[in-house]
Design an enzyme around this catalytic site. Sequence first.
Site, PDB file in Angstrom:
ATOM      1  N   SER A   1      30.486  37.889  33.760  1.00  0.00           N
ATOM      2  CA  SER A   1      29.841  37.787  35.070  1.00  0.00           C
ATOM      3  C   SER A   1      28.354  37.490  34.993  1.00  0.00           C
ATOM      4  O   SER A   1      27.964  36.443  34.493  1.00  0.00           O
ATOM      5  CB  SER A   1      30.116  39.061  35.861  1.00  0.00           C
ATOM      6  OG  SER A   1      29.687  38.905  37.181  1.00  0.00           O
ATOM      7  N   HIS A   2      27.523  38.436  35.419  1.00  0.00           N
ATOM      8  CA  HIS A   2      26.084  38.182  35.517  1.00  0.00           C
ATOM      9  C   HIS A   2      25.363  38.338  34.174  1.00  0.00           C
ATOM     10  O   HIS A   2      24.179  38.054  34.076  1.00  0.00           O
ATOM     11  CB  HIS A   2      25.456  39.133  36.529  1.00  0.00           C
ATOM     12  CG  HIS A   2      25.758  40.569  36.246  1.00  0.00           C
ATOM     13  ND1 HIS A   2      26.903  41.181  36.720  1.00  0.00           N
ATOM     14  CD2 HIS A   2      25.104  41.500  35.532  1.00  0.00           C
ATOM     15  CE1 HIS A   2      26.921  42.427  36.307  1.00  0.00           C
ATOM     16  NE2 HIS A   2      25.848  42.659  35.578  1.00  0.00           N
TER      17      HIS A   2
ATOM     18  N   LYS B   1      36.044  39.884  44.965  1.00  0.00           N
ATOM     19  CA  LYS B   1      34.909  39.461  45.763  1.00  0.00           C
ATOM     20  C   LYS B   1      34.743  37.958  45.585  1.00  0.00           C
ATOM     21  O   LYS B   1      35.224  37.400  44.606  1.00  0.00           O
ATOM     22  CB  LYS B   1      33.653  40.248  45.394  1.00  0.00           C
ATOM     23  CG  LYS B   1      33.348  40.348  43.898  1.00  0.00           C
ATOM     24  CD  LYS B   1      32.340  41.470  43.682  1.00  0.00           C
ATOM     25  CE  LYS B   1      31.836  41.546  42.248  1.00  0.00           C
ATOM     26  NZ  LYS B   1      32.796  42.155  41.306  1.00  0.00           N
TER      27      LYS B   1
ATOM     28  N   ASP C   1      26.858  34.187  41.155  1.00  0.00           N
ATOM     29  CA  ASP C   1      26.696  34.689  39.789  1.00  0.00           C
ATOM     30  C   ASP C   1      27.554  33.918  38.787  1.00  0.00           C
ATOM     31  O   ASP C   1      28.200  32.927  39.133  1.00  0.00           O
ATOM     32  CB  ASP C   1      26.985  36.194  39.724  1.00  0.00           C
ATOM     33  CG  ASP C   1      28.455  36.499  39.915  1.00  0.00           C
ATOM     34  OD1 ASP C   1      29.140  35.714  40.589  1.00  0.00           O
ATOM     35  OD2 ASP C   1      28.926  37.522  39.384  1.00  0.00           O
TER      36      ASP C   1
ATOM     37  N   ASP D   1      31.829  35.393  41.813  1.00  0.00           N
ATOM     38  CA  ASP D   1      32.376  36.379  42.756  1.00  0.00           C
ATOM     39  C   ASP D   1      31.299  37.073  43.583  1.00  0.00           C
ATOM     40  O   ASP D   1      31.610  37.803  44.504  1.00  0.00           O
ATOM     41  CB  ASP D   1      33.283  37.401  42.051  1.00  0.00           C
ATOM     42  CG  ASP D   1      32.588  38.167  40.946  1.00  0.00           C
ATOM     43  OD1 ASP D   1      31.403  37.888  40.672  1.00  0.00           O
ATOM     44  OD2 ASP D   1      33.237  39.045  40.342  1.00  0.00           O
ATOM     45  N   ARG D   2      30.016  36.839  43.246  1.00  0.00           N
ATOM     46  CA  ARG D   2      28.971  37.496  44.041  1.00  0.00           C
ATOM     47  C   ARG D   2      28.059  36.458  44.680  1.00  0.00           C
ATOM     48  O   ARG D   2      28.091  35.290  44.322  1.00  0.00           O
ATOM     49  CB  ARG D   2      28.196  38.480  43.174  1.00  0.00           C
ATOM     50  CG  ARG D   2      29.089  39.664  42.816  1.00  0.00           C
ATOM     51  CD  ARG D   2      28.348  40.808  42.189  1.00  0.00           C
ATOM     52  NE  ARG D   2      27.887  40.472  40.893  1.00  0.00           N
ATOM     53  CZ  ARG D   2      26.622  40.591  40.493  1.00  0.00           C
ATOM     54  NH1 ARG D   2      25.706  41.027  41.324  1.00  0.00           N
ATOM     55  NH2 ARG D   2      26.288  40.271  39.274  1.00  0.00           N
TER      56      ARG D   2
ATOM     57  N   ASP E   1      30.454  34.221  37.298  1.00  0.00           N
ATOM     58  CA  ASP E   1      31.873  33.956  37.534  1.00  0.00           C
ATOM     59  C   ASP E   1      32.196  33.688  39.001  1.00  0.00           C
ATOM     60  O   ASP E   1      33.370  33.631  39.375  1.00  0.00           O
ATOM     61  CB  ASP E   1      32.727  35.110  36.992  1.00  0.00           C
ATOM     62  CG  ASP E   1      32.405  36.438  37.648  1.00  0.00           C
ATOM     63  OD1 ASP E   1      31.242  36.634  38.066  1.00  0.00           O
ATOM     64  OD2 ASP E   1      33.313  37.282  37.761  1.00  0.00           O
TER      65      ASP E   1
HETATM   66  C1  VG1 Z   1      28.011  46.008  38.702  1.00  0.00           C
HETATM   67  C2  VG1 Z   1      27.836  46.233  40.182  1.00  0.00           C
HETATM   68  C3  VG1 Z   1      29.180  46.461  40.834  1.00  0.00           C
HETATM   69  C4  VG1 Z   1      30.107  45.282  40.528  1.00  0.00           C
HETATM   70  C5  VG1 Z   1      30.192  45.075  39.024  1.00  0.00           C
HETATM   71  C6  VG1 Z   1      30.999  43.881  38.645  1.00  0.00           C
HETATM   72  O1  VG1 Z   1      28.583  47.155  38.110  1.00  0.00           O
HETATM   73  O2  VG1 Z   1      26.986  47.337  40.431  1.00  0.00           O
HETATM   74  O3  VG1 Z   1      29.013  46.642  42.222  1.00  0.00           O
HETATM   75  O4  VG1 Z   1      31.395  45.517  41.032  1.00  0.00           O
HETATM   76  O5  VG1 Z   1      28.878  44.902  38.489  1.00  0.00           O
HETATM   77  O6  VG1 Z   1      30.502  42.739  39.257  1.00  0.00           O
HETATM   78  P1  VG1 Z   1      27.744  48.250  37.290  1.00  0.00           P
HETATM   79  O7  VG1 Z   1      28.743  49.213  36.723  1.00  0.00           O
HETATM   80  O8  VG1 Z   1      26.953  47.494  36.290  1.00  0.00           O
HETATM   81  O9  VG1 Z   1      26.833  48.871  38.308  1.00  0.00           O
HETATM   82  V1  VG1 Z   1      30.549  41.329  38.415  1.00  0.00           V
HETATM   83  O10 VG1 Z   1      30.041  40.166  39.429  1.00  0.00           O
HETATM   84  O11 VG1 Z   1      29.803  41.698  37.036  1.00  0.00           O
HETATM   85  O12 VG1 Z   1      32.184  41.051  38.056  1.00  0.00           O
HETATM   86 CO    CO Z   2      30.655  38.430  38.889  1.00  0.00          CO
END
Ligand code: VG1
Ligand code: CO
Length: 544
Positions: free
Chosen positions: A113-114, A377, A278, A282-283, A280
């Site tokens: 993801s990010h 998402k 982001d 989803d955000r 992947d």
């Molecule tokens: C973070 C965000 C959470 C989100 C998760 C995955 O998690 O706070 O709200 O669901 O990333 O998103 P954490 O445990 O680092 O707070 V993504 O876009 O990385 O799939």
């Molecule tokens: Co993501």
Amino acid sequence: MQVKTVATRPFEGQLPGTSGLRKKVKVFQQPGYLENFVQSVFDVLPALAGSTLVVGGDGRFHNDRAIQTILRMAAANGVARVIVGRAGLLSTPAVSELIRSRNAYGGLILSASHNPGGPDGDFGIKYNIANGGPAPEKVTEAIHQRTLAIDRYLTVEAADIDLQQEGQCRIAAMSVEVVDPVASYAALMRKLFDFGRIRALLTRGDFSICFDAMHAVTGPYAHAILEGELGAPAGSVINGVPSPDFGGGHPDPNPTYADQLIGRMFGADAPDFGAASDGDGDRNMIVGRNFIVTPSDSLAVLAANATLVPGYAAGLKGVARSMPTSAAVDRVAQALNIPCYETPTGWKFFGNLLDAGMCTLCGEESAGTGSDHVREKDGLWAVLFWLNILAVRGSSVEQIVREHWQRYGRNVYSRHDYEDVDAAVAKQIVADLRAALPTLAGREVAGLKVARADDFGYTDPVDGSVSRGQGLRVFFEDGSRIVLRLSGTGTEGATLRLYLERFEPDAARQGIETQAALQPLIDAAEALTGLRARSGRQRPTVIT
Ligand code: VG1
Ligand code: CO
């Protein structure tokens, strides 16, 4: 078909976090590391044999190698058909959509993801179930248990598949279908949104947009949908070609990392609407001209305006938000007289509510927004939702948010991230606050009186499963609160997230700068935790 059984030994720490297993690329490149995890998925889900599996990723470094490995292992484990995105690309919401529309048994998403990419960056893998959503904790726990005992994995001898060509081929007895990553997803978007009206807005000539794909997976989607189908002028999408290291950047759609977009939206001749997604896809971050929309507010605005959008014209069954997300959407739910659910952080907790028809929209403060159209998402969906609202209402982004505050009050909100803190120090900060929780009620901290404090736990209203230890909450008597939790997605040190929220009903005071409005809470948090002093940080790494 000659199935090869390869002896292996367990690796420590193959425990999926908030969203899948994430580690450094170098960790994933160790012989057997990816294989062990994937074989564990096949071992705990024997029904994958004979079924359809969707596979794709965000295009980060190692995506292509990992997919070839997974395809051979899927064939060896008796999977009937794999659907894979061209060039190995599929956004997370597109995987969810394909699992649902193609009746797949599950999907494997290759993404961190990010988190940054490239050979020295991060890699990740996540399993999604038949509803299209992330595997619930009982499944991820079973997979983890299996990784601790695994002693062999299965594969076949086969050449790499050409992922650049759409079409059908085979590995041993398994069919492989390489699909356009955008088509099926775009068809769903067309059903939900008024494309005619959005197209009219984007081709009018006096309304401009900038979508920053951050060199990640949404580039092809945004090019095809925003510029192709909806007629936004070429150049409306920036950083739209996926790159294995995301152009050396950090594909996290927040004001710090999406600085190019922010520069444009706050510069001369700023576009009317800006957004970023982001790694992947989803955000999302939504930005107006000179105006950033807080993700919690964005969720509330979507809920309040949902009936303007064809796919939601019949109204919402309910809404859901993660616990650290602000209560802005709760106020909309109250006005609409629909239920509002509060879940732990991570999209996997929304799946049961969506499947049971208990809610329609969900969101997280981390810029994740989505609905029952898939079970993830969905960044581009949120962008289209906003564009549809703007096309109908004819107001600016800022006007819509300010009017929303006037009507419902403003939940002044911010998240402070302290990234890459020494893990032992971070854990101790959390442990100390947790230990102090029972003593806090009635105490005065930096001028604020604590009403109550707890460690958030959740009982799923559908299946009764219980998740504890989901974040420390301190509520003050004036209705404000702070939340502290450790991130479950990082791969280096620890990231501490501090969430701050205060309600401002008075329209005359809603314009106040967010950090200034939250200063008393920032001070109280420091007094309670000593976070800055103990981590040696003067200020957060990222403020959203
Ligand atoms: C973070 C965000 C959470 C989100 C998760 C995955 O998690 O706070 O709200 O669901 O990333 O998103 P954490 O445990 O680092 O707070 V993504 O876009 O990385 O799939
Ligand atoms: Co993501």
